[in-house]
Design an enzyme around this catalytic site. Sequence first.
Site, PDB file in Angstrom:
ATOM      1  N   HIS A 130      -1.004   9.944 -27.862  1.00 38.52           N
ATOM      2  CA  HIS A 130      -1.182   8.608 -27.269  1.00 38.52           C
ATOM      3  C   HIS A 130      -1.775   7.634 -28.280  1.00 38.52           C
ATOM      4  CE1 HIS A 130      -1.126   9.711 -22.682  1.00 38.52           C
ATOM      5  NE2 HIS A 130       0.069   9.658 -23.237  1.00 38.52           N
ATOM      6  N   GLU A 139       8.583  18.083 -25.123  1.00 40.20           N
ATOM      7  CA  GLU A 139       7.833  18.413 -23.898  1.00 40.20           C
ATOM      8  C   GLU A 139       8.190  19.823 -23.406  1.00 40.20           C
ATOM      9  OE1 GLU A 139       5.324  16.607 -22.778  1.00 40.20           O
ATOM     10  OE2 GLU A 139       5.757  14.468 -22.988  1.00 40.20           O
ATOM     11  N   LYS A 197       2.381  11.344 -11.193  1.00 48.72           N
ATOM     12  CA  LYS A 197       1.615  10.404 -12.015  1.00 48.72           C
ATOM     13  C   LYS A 197       2.488   9.188 -12.261  1.00 48.72           C
ATOM     14  CE  LYS A 197      -1.584  13.069 -14.855  1.00 48.72           C
ATOM     15  NZ  LYS A 197      -1.896  13.458 -16.237  1.00 48.72           N
ATOM     16  N   ARG A 255      -4.887  20.689 -14.516  1.00 50.94           N
ATOM     17  CA  ARG A 255      -3.715  19.869 -14.880  1.00 50.94           C
ATOM     18  C   ARG A 255      -3.836  19.266 -16.279  1.00 50.94           C
ATOM     19  NH1 ARG A 255      -0.222  15.591 -11.162  1.00 50.94           N
ATOM     20  NH2 ARG A 255       1.130  14.923 -12.862  1.00 50.94           N
ATOM     21  N   ASN A 277      -1.725  18.015 -21.026  1.00 43.98           N
ATOM     22  CA  ASN A 277      -1.911  16.965 -22.038  1.00 43.98           C
ATOM     23  C   ASN A 277      -1.973  17.526 -23.458  1.00 43.98           C
ATOM     24  OD1 ASN A 277      -2.000  15.019 -20.026  1.00 43.98           O
ATOM     25  ND2 ASN A 277      -4.175  15.362 -19.675  1.00 43.98           N
ATOM     26  N   GLU A 314      -5.654  16.199 -11.294  1.00 39.24           N
ATOM     27  CA  GLU A 314      -6.205  16.474 -12.618  1.00 39.24           C
ATOM     28  C   GLU A 314      -7.728  16.527 -12.621  1.00 39.24           C
ATOM     29  OE1 GLU A 314      -3.963  14.827 -16.004  1.00 39.24           O
ATOM     30  OE2 GLU A 314      -5.893  14.522 -16.978  1.00 39.24           O
ATOM     31  N   HIS A 324       8.020   8.696 -27.126  1.00 38.99           N
ATOM     32  CA  HIS A 324       6.866   9.422 -26.585  1.00 38.99           C
ATOM     33  C   HIS A 324       6.891  10.890 -27.027  1.00 38.99           C
ATOM     34  CE1 HIS A 324       3.711  10.648 -23.826  1.00 38.99           C
ATOM     35  NE2 HIS A 324       4.520  11.564 -23.317  1.00 38.99           N
ATOM     36  N   LYS A 335       5.548  23.143 -14.047  1.00 35.30           N
ATOM     37  CA  LYS A 335       4.803  21.917 -13.727  1.00 35.30           C
ATOM     38  C   LYS A 335       4.484  21.860 -12.226  1.00 35.30           C
ATOM     39  CE  LYS A 335       4.056  17.170 -14.614  1.00 35.30           C
ATOM     40  NZ  LYS A 335       4.364  15.920 -15.256  1.00 35.30           N
ATOM     41  N   HIS A 364      -1.279  15.299 -26.414  1.00 31.76           N
ATOM     42  CA  HIS A 364      -1.258  13.912 -25.949  1.00 31.76           C
ATOM     43  C   HIS A 364      -2.453  13.086 -26.423  1.00 31.76           C
ATOM     44  CE1 HIS A 364       2.076  15.284 -23.616  1.00 31.76           C
ATOM     45  NE2 HIS A 364       2.228  14.131 -23.011  1.00 31.76           N
ATOM     46  N   ARG A 377       0.813  -1.235   0.000  1.00 25.16           N
ATOM     47  CA  ARG A 377       0.000   0.000   0.000  1.00 25.16           C
ATOM     48  C   ARG A 377       0.845   1.283   0.000  1.00 25.16           C
ATOM     49  NH1 ARG A 377      -3.042  -3.044   3.793  1.00 25.16           N
ATOM     50  NH2 ARG A 377      -4.768  -4.064   2.746  1.00 25.16           N
TER      51      ARG A 377
HETATM   52  P1  NAD Z   1      12.612   6.057 -21.848  1.00 26.65           P
HETATM   53  O1  NAD Z   1      12.420   5.967 -20.412  1.00 26.65           O
HETATM   54  O2  NAD Z   1      12.219   4.897 -22.694  1.00 26.65           O
HETATM   55  O3  NAD Z   1      14.152   6.375 -22.122  1.00 26.65           O
HETATM   56  C1  NAD Z   1      14.591   6.504 -23.451  1.00 26.65           C
HETATM   57  C2  NAD Z   1      15.856   5.703 -23.729  1.00 26.65           C
HETATM   58  O4  NAD Z   1      16.962   6.408 -23.203  1.00 26.65           O
HETATM   59  C3  NAD Z   1      15.900   4.324 -23.110  1.00 26.65           C
HETATM   60  O5  NAD Z   1      16.366   3.417 -24.065  1.00 26.65           O
HETATM   61  C4  NAD Z   1      16.910   4.467 -21.974  1.00 26.65           C
HETATM   62  O6  NAD Z   1      17.611   3.273 -21.756  1.00 26.65           O
HETATM   63  C5  NAD Z   1      17.827   5.522 -22.486  1.00 26.65           C
HETATM   64  N1  NAD Z   1      18.468   6.350 -21.470  1.00 26.65           N
HETATM   65  C6  NAD Z   1      17.891   6.892 -20.386  1.00 26.65           C
HETATM   66  N2  NAD Z   1      18.747   7.720 -19.778  1.00 26.65           N
HETATM   67  C7  NAD Z   1      19.906   7.674 -20.471  1.00 26.65           C
HETATM   68  C8  NAD Z   1      21.150   8.326 -20.361  1.00 26.65           C
HETATM   69  N3  NAD Z   1      21.358   9.258 -19.425  1.00 26.65           N
HETATM   70  N4  NAD Z   1      22.114   8.036 -21.246  1.00 26.65           N
HETATM   71  C9  NAD Z   1      21.896   7.139 -22.255  1.00 26.65           C
HETATM   72  N5  NAD Z   1      20.720   6.524 -22.436  1.00 26.65           N
HETATM   73  C10 NAD Z   1      19.741   6.783 -21.558  1.00 26.65           C
HETATM   74  O7  NAD Z   1      11.855   7.316 -22.486  1.00 26.65           O
HETATM   75  P2  NAD Z   1      11.454   8.740 -21.896  1.00 26.65           P
HETATM   76  O8  NAD Z   1      11.232   9.559 -23.099  1.00 26.65           O
HETATM   77  O9  NAD Z   1      12.374   9.216 -20.840  1.00 26.65           O
HETATM   78  O10 NAD Z   1      10.055   8.463 -21.170  1.00 26.65           O
HETATM   79  C11 NAD Z   1       8.905   8.104 -21.878  1.00 26.65           C
HETATM   80  C12 NAD Z   1       7.902   7.557 -20.887  1.00 26.65           C
HETATM   81  O11 NAD Z   1       7.563   8.558 -19.933  1.00 26.65           O
HETATM   82  C13 NAD Z   1       6.604   7.103 -21.524  1.00 26.65           C
HETATM   83  O12 NAD Z   1       6.235   5.868 -20.982  1.00 26.65           O
HETATM   84  C14 NAD Z   1       5.615   8.181 -21.101  1.00 26.65           C
HETATM   85  O13 NAD Z   1       4.306   7.697 -21.046  1.00 26.65           O
HETATM   86  C15 NAD Z   1       6.161   8.566 -19.757  1.00 26.65           C
HETATM   87  N6  NAD Z   1       5.761   9.906 -19.296  1.00 26.65           N
HETATM   88  C16 NAD Z   1       5.248  10.023 -18.052  1.00 26.65           C
HETATM   89  C17 NAD Z   1       4.884  11.255 -17.577  1.00 26.65           C
HETATM   90  C18 NAD Z   1       4.345  11.409 -16.169  1.00 26.65           C
HETATM   91  O14 NAD Z   1       3.912  12.496 -15.815  1.00 26.65           O
HETATM   92  N7  NAD Z   1       4.384  10.382 -15.359  1.00 26.65           N
HETATM   93  C19 NAD Z   1       5.036  12.403 -18.369  1.00 26.65           C
HETATM   94  C20 NAD Z   1       5.585  12.251 -19.642  1.00 26.65           C
HETATM   95  C21 NAD Z   1       5.950  10.991 -20.095  1.00 26.65           C
HETATM   96  N1  GLY Z   2       2.470  14.786 -18.196  1.00 26.83           N
HETATM   97  C1  GLY Z   2       1.166  15.216 -17.804  1.00 26.83           C
HETATM   98  C2  GLY Z   2       0.982  15.349 -16.333  1.00 26.83           C
HETATM   99  O1  GLY Z   2       1.874  15.100 -15.557  1.00 26.83           O
HETATM  100  O2  GLY Z   2      -0.078  15.698 -15.890  1.00 26.83           O
END
Ligand code: NAD
Ligand code: GLY
Length: 362
Positions: free
Chosen positions: A252, A185, A143, A241, A245, A237, A265, A227, A248, A121
């Site tokens: 998405h 972003e 999130k 918030r 998006n 949200e 992404h 943010k 998005h 939990r």
């Molecule tokens: P990712 O986490 O897949 O990382 C991209 C690539 O970079 C991976 O292959 C990783 O191994 C590599 N990598 C990471 N750091 C590195 C470094 N310092 N040096 C070399 N390689 C490195 O992609 P991302 O773009 O960081 O994240 C995308 C994800 O984030 C999606 O799943 C998306 O839905 C999510 N997201 C979440 C939120 C949220 O608010 N929670 C917001 C935006 C995106």
């Molecule tokens: N990336 C959208 C949010 O965090 O609300």
Amino acid sequence: MSKISVQLGERSYEIVIEPGVLDRAGAEISSMHRGGTVAVISNPRVAGLYASALTRSLDAAGIPHSVFAVPMGERYKSLSTCRKLYEHFLDIKLDRAGMVIALGGGVIGDLAGFTAGTFVRGVDFVQIPTTLLAQVDASVGGKTAVDLPRGKNLVGVFHQPKRVLIDTNTLKSLPKRELRAGLAEVFKHGIIHDQYLFDFTRDNAEALLNAEPTALEVVIRRSCEFKADVVRRDERESGLRAILNFGHTIGHAIETLTGYSRFKHGEAVSMGMAAAARLSAVWGYCTQDACNNLITLLEAAGLPVQLPSMERDSCLAAIQKDKKRALGTIRMVLMKSIGEVFIEEISTEKLASAFKDTLQMQ
Ligand code: NAD
Ligand code: GLY
């Protein structure tokens, strides 16, 4: 060094932005660590580059830890990976006195955050984001989620981190394509609210893509400040918030329809923002010039702006499954100008005809 506070009452936390902060991560978290084991979640590439610096600093702070590397890729942001992580947490006797640290990009942050938020939990959680996208967006705001085959982020919880440690030095090893995806972003934050950030990103795109620390610190700090403010005002949200998006809804759908593997992404968000701008112009909410300006700048930064070929019905179906849908209509973030967006409920009929006429979907 910058410190930004995310003000959420008893869930408040600090974002620390500092080149080299990874080397003193143990000292940064020791005051909030409650004595139990720390599970560091990463992937093979990031762990190979940065886990030893982190574990050295945890050793120096006397914090017991283990490292678990999840295979790379969005497809591992899944319930089956969660199950493996829960088993690992049991093996290392993680309990509520322990902590989960996410060391990686947004995939690792979302996955580690979700398992931390659900195991027994909820256990404490620290974000150490290592992609630009995660440093400007995903690591802040609580999130967390995993994907289902039918849609992104469909199973998740709000679980705020105890601290976010942003080491801009880690971006030196990040491939250019990933840096570009992160810039999408940053542009998004500029379009939503901050003309200065938008202009700065446009004018410094080359320095940013070369991981130039001063330029990076500006866009990361301004993005996190923005943010943090939005999350403070609407953590769960219920309204405001949702402006985050922008791009998005269609973004998405692109990711879902292309199996989460063809586009990053941030690339999907770039195409989604271009599409949202085109719709905003054709529906008369923004000028054609503002729309063209945005698309030209995304293209100049090397980001994709043309939608991949997608069937209109499949795209609409994917959007309707998106969790941000309000009943019977699609909630979209549209643009008035660079620096100002708004939320509008659009009927599926109106969207279907704009997909055909404006976005040339068959
Ligand atoms: P990712 O986490 O897949 O990382 C991209 C690539 O970079 C991976 O292959 C990783 O191994 C590599 N990598 C990471 N750091 C590195 C470094 N310092 N040096 C070399 N390689 C490195 O992609 P991302 O773009 O960081 O994240 C995308 C994800 O984030 C999606 O799943 C998306 O839905 C999510 N997201 C979440 C939120 C949220 O608010 N929670 C917001 C935006 C995106
Ligand atoms: N990336 C959208 C949010 O965090 O609300």
